[in-house]
Scaffold this motif. Sequence first.
Motif, PDB file in Angstrom:
ATOM      1  N   THR A 245      54.536  15.827 102.505  1.00  0.00           N
ATOM      2  CA  THR A 245      53.950  14.184 103.149  1.00  0.00           C
ATOM      3  C   THR A 245      52.737  14.106 102.277  1.00  0.00           C
ATOM      4  OG1 THR A 245      52.954  15.201 104.936  1.00  0.00           O
ATOM      5  CG2 THR A 245      54.953  14.155 105.189  1.00  0.00           C
ATOM      6  N   GLU A 246      51.744  15.254 102.185  1.00  0.00           N
ATOM      7  CA  GLU A 246      50.649  14.994 101.527  1.00  0.00           C
ATOM      8  C   GLU A 246      50.883  14.740  99.877  1.00  0.00           C
ATOM      9  OE1 GLU A 246      47.634  18.120 103.954  1.00  0.00           O
ATOM     10  OE2 GLU A 246      48.977  18.758 102.437  1.00  0.00           O
ATOM     11  N   ALA A 247      51.943  15.635  99.470  1.00  0.00           N
ATOM     12  CA  ALA A 247      52.374  15.353  98.105  1.00  0.00           C
ATOM     13  C   ALA A 247      52.659  13.981  97.674  1.00  0.00           C
ATOM     14  CB  ALA A 247      53.368  16.255  97.629  1.00  0.00           C
ATOM     15  N   ILE A 248      53.551  13.367  98.581  1.00  0.00           N
ATOM     16  CA  ILE A 248      54.138  12.097  98.502  1.00  0.00           C
ATOM     17  C   ILE A 248      52.958  10.958  98.572  1.00  0.00           C
ATOM     18  CG2 ILE A 248      55.427  10.318  99.604  1.00  0.00           C
ATOM     19  CD1 ILE A 248      57.115  12.302  97.955  1.00  0.00           C
ATOM     20  N   ALA A 249      52.050  11.218  99.351  1.00  0.00           N
ATOM     21  CA  ALA A 249      50.920  10.415  99.562  1.00  0.00           C
ATOM     22  C   ALA A 249      50.002  10.490  98.374  1.00  0.00           C
ATOM     23  CB  ALA A 249      49.948  10.799 100.792  1.00  0.00           C
ATOM     24  N   ASP A 281      65.217  15.279 104.652  1.00  0.00           N
ATOM     25  CA  ASP A 281      65.477  13.820 104.917  1.00  0.00           C
ATOM     26  C   ASP A 281      63.890  13.488 105.496  1.00  0.00           C
ATOM     27  OD1 ASP A 281      65.715  11.542 106.292  1.00  0.00           O
ATOM     28  OD2 ASP A 281      67.348  12.084 107.277  1.00  0.00           O
ATOM     29  N   TYR A 282      63.198  12.844 104.553  1.00  0.00           N
ATOM     30  CA  TYR A 282      61.921  12.464 104.911  1.00  0.00           C
ATOM     31  C   TYR A 282      61.730  11.572 105.949  1.00  0.00           C
ATOM     32  CZ  TYR A 282      56.930  10.932 103.783  1.00  0.00           C
ATOM     33  OH  TYR A 282      55.613  10.961 104.025  1.00  0.00           O
ATOM     34  N   ASN A 283      62.927  10.817 106.361  1.00  0.00           N
ATOM     35  CA  ASN A 283      62.618   9.841 107.537  1.00  0.00           C
ATOM     36  C   ASN A 283      62.592  10.710 108.712  1.00  0.00           C
ATOM     37  OD1 ASN A 283      63.016   7.553 105.988  1.00  0.00           O
ATOM     38  ND2 ASN A 283      65.057   8.003 105.968  1.00  0.00           N
ATOM     39  N   THR A 284      63.368  11.933 108.939  1.00  0.00           N
ATOM     40  CA  THR A 284      63.096  12.562 110.087  1.00  0.00           C
ATOM     41  C   THR A 284      61.673  13.488 110.499  1.00  0.00           C
ATOM     42  OG1 THR A 284      64.067  14.494 108.802  1.00  0.00           O
ATOM     43  CG2 THR A 284      65.498  13.277 110.129  1.00  0.00           C
ATOM     44  N   ILE A 285      61.114  13.593 109.126  1.00  0.00           N
ATOM     45  CA  ILE A 285      59.866  14.260 109.230  1.00  0.00           C
ATOM     46  C   ILE A 285      58.675  13.014 109.508  1.00  0.00           C
ATOM     47  CG2 ILE A 285      58.067  15.169 107.765  1.00  0.00           C
ATOM     48  CD1 ILE A 285      59.740  16.400 105.955  1.00  0.00           C
ATOM     49  N   ARG A 286      58.861  11.966 109.078  1.00  0.00           N
ATOM     50  CA  ARG A 286      57.856  10.756 109.537  1.00  0.00           C
ATOM     51  C   ARG A 286      58.131  10.585 110.888  1.00  0.00           C
ATOM     52  NH1 ARG A 286      58.438   6.194 105.322  1.00  0.00           N
ATOM     53  NH2 ARG A 286      60.522   6.099 105.970  1.00  0.00           N
ATOM     54  N   LYS A 287      59.502  10.626 111.440  1.00  0.00           N
ATOM     55  CA  LYS A 287      59.503  10.316 112.953  1.00  0.00           C
ATOM     56  C   LYS A 287      59.224  11.389 113.957  1.00  0.00           C
ATOM     57  CE  LYS A 287      63.274   7.327 112.032  1.00  0.00           C
ATOM     58  NZ  LYS A 287      65.038   6.934 112.047  1.00  0.00           N
ATOM     59  N   GLY A 288      58.713  12.665 113.467  1.00  0.00           N
ATOM     60  CA  GLY A 288      58.489  13.828 113.801  1.00  0.00           C
ATOM     61  C   GLY A 288      59.667  14.652 114.540  1.00  0.00           C
ATOM     62  N   ASP A 292      57.206  19.242 108.723  1.00  0.00           N
ATOM     63  CA  ASP A 292      56.857  19.011 107.394  1.00  0.00           C
ATOM     64  C   ASP A 292      56.968  20.201 106.748  1.00  0.00           C
ATOM     65  OD1 ASP A 292      55.954  17.555 105.249  1.00  0.00           O
ATOM     66  OD2 ASP A 292      54.048  17.259 106.004  1.00  0.00           O
ATOM     67  N   ILE A 293      57.381  20.001 105.408  1.00  0.00           N
ATOM     68  CA  ILE A 293      57.916  21.127 104.396  1.00  0.00           C
ATOM     69  C   ILE A 293      56.585  21.445 103.571  1.00  0.00           C
ATOM     70  CG2 ILE A 293      59.187  21.777 102.830  1.00  0.00           C
ATOM     71  CD1 ILE A 293      60.964  21.284 105.152  1.00  0.00           C
TER      72      ILE A 293
END
Length: 335
Positions: A245-249, A281-288, A292-293
């Motif tokens: 998530t930090e890398a995408i940001a 699946d980034y959506n499952t990470i965003r939903k908690g 996070d990887i």
Amino acid sequence: MKTLLLLLMISTVFNLVLAQQQVTSQTSPQTTTVSDAKVSRGYQIGPGDVIEGKVLGERDFDFLVTVDDDGKIEVPFSDQPINVMCKTERELRAEITKLVARYVRNPQVGIRVVERKSRPPATIYGEVLHQQQVILTRQTRLLELLSFAGGVTEKAGGIIQVFRPQPPLCADPKELQEWKELATDMGVPSKIYSLTSVRQGKEESNPIIYPGDIIIVHRAAPVYVIGEVMVLREIPITEKGLSLTEAIAQAGGFSRQAKTSEIKIRRLKPNSREREIITVDYNTIRKGLQKDIMLEPEDIVEVGKAKKGIGEALLDILSGGANSFTQVLPQRVLY
């Protein structure tokens, strides 16, 4: 009567002051003076240094000499070479004064190292703001040199490596023994320190730096973010690590066409240049719903493009955003 009364008042005041001084001496905290503190000896003479000596009013005793490879000098008023190795100007002045005192009463001797050639500069480079060589004239530690170089860059990793190509001049026996133990036939002795520990000022991670030492602030291992993100980037993994998530940001987030349900992480296999593919699946990470990887050095994060629905395609055509569609569909002019 007045005189007697005045004497009694003076005596009373004196006793009060004395009592106050005794109480203060018992309750005041101990203060460390300069003589109690450990003071740096200053510059210590070594081979190649040029030393100038002057005796006030006695020009025949003046001299200008270079320290030889054995750390000794020769002067006209001494039958034997004088060992000056690792002595300070003050220590050498006391020794020269004793020698001159054989011939001159109460000699006033001045000693000065006019050229300091015995020590090579320390070098600091890598991920610092100002890579440079530094001539050390006093005891200096790693943290001070990092500050002197302007600090580390944003691409610095968590590792600082200090190489010591030659044994430290005028070091204590313990440090010399450590250098000998590290020295091998395969390479230059070196030690690795954590940037976090150095910043905390821990003595074991903030070593004394000697002339000739080479300090390398290693660059953080990179991660590459490509595909449907706003900015294609090479992102360093700092000492704290880097999550997906930090890398995408840091890449500015996803583009409108990103397929967030299927992000591929291409990761190097151990001891190989081949890569395995990890699908996230980034959506499952965003939903908690999923942790996070944490990314690893040399990971390639690839964000694919999602397939468009009919409504989205029409919206792109109307807004002029679907270049691929307009290039494929035939165009005609209606007169």
